[in-house]
Design an enzyme around this catalytic site. Sequence first.
Site, mmCIF file in Angstrom:
data_model
loop_
_atom_site.group_PDB
_atom_site.id
_atom_site.type_symbol
_atom_site.label_atom_id
_atom_site.label_comp_id
_atom_site.label_asym_id
_atom_site.label_seq_id
_atom_site.Cartn_x
_atom_site.Cartn_y
_atom_site.Cartn_z
ATOM 1 N N ARG A 154 -0.779 6.985 -3.420
ATOM 2 C CA ARG A 154 0.519 6.379 -3.691
ATOM 3 C C ARG A 154 1.569 7.470 -3.486
ATOM 4 N NH1 ARG A 154 -2.926 4.967 -8.020
ATOM 5 N NH2 ARG A 154 -3.372 2.732 -8.175
ATOM 6 N N LYS A 177 -2.238 6.275 -11.856
ATOM 7 C CA LYS A 177 -1.689 5.480 -12.947
ATOM 8 C C LYS A 177 -2.486 5.702 -14.227
ATOM 9 C CE LYS A 177 0.332 1.716 -10.213
ATOM 10 N NZ LYS A 177 0.320 0.251 -9.970
ATOM 11 N N HIS A 245 4.108 2.795 1.155
ATOM 12 C CA HIS A 245 2.964 2.198 0.453
ATOM 13 C C HIS A 245 2.061 1.445 1.422
ATOM 14 C CE1 HIS A 245 0.982 1.378 -3.315
ATOM 15 N NE2 HIS A 245 0.843 0.110 -2.980
ATOM 16 N N ARG A 248 -0.913 3.384 2.548
ATOM 17 C CA ARG A 248 -2.065 3.326 1.625
ATOM 18 C C ARG A 248 -2.891 2.073 1.897
ATOM 19 N NH1 ARG A 248 -4.026 4.421 -3.759
ATOM 20 N NH2 ARG A 248 -4.155 2.551 -5.059
ATOM 21 N N HIS A 271 -8.262 2.210 -8.364
ATOM 22 C CA HIS A 271 -8.019 0.910 -8.988
ATOM 23 C C HIS A 271 -8.829 0.789 -10.273
ATOM 24 C CE1 HIS A 271 -6.746 -1.152 -4.961
ATOM 25 N NE2 HIS A 271 -5.744 -0.535 -5.565
ATOM 26 N N TYR A 280 -8.422 -6.462 -0.174
ATOM 27 C CA TYR A 280 -8.538 -5.899 1.170
ATOM 28 C C TYR A 280 -9.591 -6.606 2.015
ATOM 29 C CZ TYR A 280 -5.366 -2.359 -0.446
ATOM 30 O OH TYR A 280 -4.250 -1.730 -0.932
#
Length: 299
Positions: A154, A177, A245, A248, A271, A280
């Site tokens: 990111r 994150k 983004h 990515r 994730h 995806y």
Amino acid sequence: MSAAQSLIEDWRKYLAQDRRRSVHTVRAYIATAERLVAFLQEHQGGSVTRNDLTSLKTADIRSFLAERRITDDIGNLSAARELSAIRGFLRFVGGEGANVPAIKGPRVKRGIPRPVSPDDVIALAHDVAETARDGWIGARDWAVLLLLYGAGLRIGEAMSLTGEILPLQETLRVTGKRNKTRIVPLLPQVREAIDAYLAVCPYPAECGEPLFKGARGGPLSASLIRRAVQGARGRLGLSERTTPHALRHSFATHLLGRGADLRSLQELLGHASLSSTQVYTHVDAAHLLDVYRNAHPRA
């Protein structure tokens, strides 16, 4: 400070410290809580207490969301996010066993990320680098964009890298994150791009200091990279979806197309849930359909 404001402040601390939510998420959730309290104050004609919040009915929340749609013209996606924040806030206020009103959120059509082709990624990075005002800034932007595409970072993760990662190795530890760390491979081309930037950067890359520097030596702002990409995609005639983004997304889609399994891809992307990675599989299928439609004479 009113009782409601005190609860909101406590929730802010809980989100930031206990749940380790990002600054942007905390800001958005707190804004929702403040809007909800303001709405209740106006309709009740007085201050809002903990008991007022814990005794809210489904109709109260529906009324709040309806006003948001009328006043601020929000769509289904924004309404769903608003509802999610309200649920979290009311669960926090009510404590263990909180009775949060059951309300079905609006249907949101989940968008499919659009990958950028490898050739377009390189063309984009070249254009950004060549139009930079200084050579070292061009080398910096080239390195950042290759890092996003080559390692699936990111942009915020790239901006948070410091001199502690030097000297570069074959892998890179990334903090994503919720302060979750992961290890990603660092391709030789990406390492070379970063080393080339460091060789010409007029500011030293010291431990604890940002790896990517702004023009005056301070931390590089992600908005500058977004602006540079926006200008390049206009000059190259690329889609508006071509953003930092999106690089990515391209990393993930191209790995999946080359046989990567979902669990490995989940770890590389950082994730928390496999469902976030499963999108995806739809991207890859959509890409195949695009190729088919463009190439097949009877498509």
